[in-house]
Write an enzyme that holds these catalytic residues in place. Structure first.
Site, short mmCIF file in Angstrom:
data_model
loop_
_atom_site.label_atom_id
_atom_site.label_comp_id
_atom_site.label_asym_id
_atom_site.label_seq_id
_atom_site.Cartn_x
_atom_site.Cartn_y
_atom_site.Cartn_z
N ASN A 9 55.67 40.51 114.56
CA ASN A 9 54.11 39.77 114.26
C ASN A 9 54.61 39.02 113.05
OD1 ASN A 9 51.69 39.29 113.26
ND2 ASN A 9 51.61 41.47 112.19
N LYS A 11 52.71 36.79 111.81
CA LYS A 11 51.54 36.73 110.68
C LYS A 11 51.25 35.01 110.41
CE LYS A 11 52.65 40.93 108.96
NZ LYS A 11 52.56 41.86 107.70
N HIS A 96 44.78 45.03 112.67
CA HIS A 96 45.99 45.12 111.73
C HIS A 96 45.34 45.32 110.18
CE1 HIS A 96 49.13 43.76 108.85
NE2 HIS A 96 49.92 43.93 110.02
N GLU A 98 45.71 44.10 107.45
CA GLU A 98 45.50 42.81 106.73
C GLU A 98 43.93 42.30 107.41
OE1 GLU A 98 49.15 40.77 107.58
OE2 GLU A 98 50.01 42.22 106.39
N GLU A 168 50.89 52.18 111.34
CA GLU A 168 51.38 51.43 110.17
C GLU A 168 50.62 51.85 108.99
OE1 GLU A 168 52.89 47.28 111.52
OE2 GLU A 168 50.75 47.00 111.46
N GLY A 174 54.95 45.22 104.32
CA GLY A 174 55.35 44.09 103.14
C GLY A 174 55.82 44.50 101.95
N SER A 214 57.57 47.70 106.83
CA SER A 214 58.82 47.40 106.30
C SER A 214 60.14 47.72 107.30
CB SER A 214 59.07 48.17 104.92
OG SER A 214 57.99 47.42 103.91
P1 PGA Z 1 56.34 44.33 107.39
O1 PGA Z 1 54.99 43.91 108.31
O2 PGA Z 1 57.26 44.53 108.71
O3 PGA Z 1 56.56 42.93 106.98
O4 PGA Z 1 56.16 45.41 106.84
C1 PGA Z 1 54.84 44.75 109.38
C2 PGA Z 1 53.18 44.70 110.01
O5 PGA Z 1 52.32 44.09 109.03
O6 PGA Z 1 52.95 44.49 111.07
#
Ligand code: PGA
Length: 256
Positions: A9, A11, A96, A98, A168, A174, A214
């Protein structure tokens, strides 16, 4: 043999030309016969460039990071499933955290997005996950159960089968603080059990549940080793071709 699914992903990272360079580097770094399914989810603006750079390379599939639930109309700034299909997207990430947290995506909107994706033959990757507050308050399973029941409401078993769930934990995204494999396995079991109960899916091996939050080249093996974890949704660590290729190599080893 297990078929693992690894989704990158991106982003809001990479212009179209950066995306082209990335794909060129990545495809040289991974073997020609990969046994994992690899999905790239660039921003909308880079989808055509990635598709062109892949030039039909069957090792990869394309995903969008979101979709709107209407087919067309006066919805400034939105992207439809038809548009994604036309660009060759086989998957779409929906819900997601976010999007839920920063852009007001609700469980009901997520349900409509999943439905439209399925109508157009695009496989939804439904993201669910609890906040730190929920985890510390012992509400992880309740929160995830609600996200799943609302997001998948009204779907028939054969439709649910086409959905991939990505677990997640919000606190792991993140932050560099991944869930432990045990935490992930426990939640994956609960998700699988819910899907089995509600949709009577007995062909559970075909139903993919990914872990995200992460994931790194260093920790991905510990997640993928478990039969309960069918792949990973990778954010930060998918942006560098070397790092993503290492993750894919680990997946390749564990799939055998
Ligand atoms: P990250 O993001 O691996 O940077 O923690 C995962 C995600 O948001 O899908």
């Amino acid at each position: 043999m297990r078929r693992l699914l690894i989704v990158g992903n991106w982003k809001m990272h990479k212009t179209a030309s950066e995306a082209t360079q990335f794909v060129e580097s990545l495809s040289k770094l991974i073997s020609s016969a990969v046994s994992a399914d690899i999905v790239l989810a660039p921003p909308f603006t880079a989808l055509p460039a990635v598709r062109t750079a892949l030039a039909g390379d069957q090792r990869f599939a394309l995903a969008a990071q979101d979709v709107f639930w209407e087919e067309q109309g006066a919805f400034t700034g939105e992207i439809s499933a038809l548009m994604l299909k036309d660009l060759g997207c086989q998957y779409v990430i929906i819900g997601h955290s976010e999007r839920r947290r920063l852009f007001g995506d609700t469980d009901d909107g997520i349900r409509k997005k999943i439905a439209v994706a399925l109508r157009h033959g695009i496989k939804p990757i439904l993201c669910v996950g609890e906040s730190l507050d929920d985890r510390e308050g012992g509400r992880t399973e309740t929160v995830i159960r609600e996200q799943l029941l609302k997001g998948l409401a009204g779907l028939r078993s054969e439709e649910v089968e086409a959905v991939t769930v990505a677990y997640e934990p919000v606190w792991a995204i993140g932050t560099g603080r991944a869930a432990t494999p045990d935490q992930a396995v426990t939640t994956h079991r609960a998700i699988r059990e819910l899907i089995r109960q509600e949709w009577n899916l007995d062909i559970m091996s075909a139903f993919h549940i990914l872990y995200g939050g992460s994931v790194t080249p260093q920790n991905v093996g510990a997640f993928l080793e478990s039969d309960e974890i069918d792949g990973a949704l990778v954010g930060g660590a998918c942006l560098d071709p070397q790092s993503f290729a290492t993750i894919l190599r680990v997946a390749q080893t564990l799939a055998q």
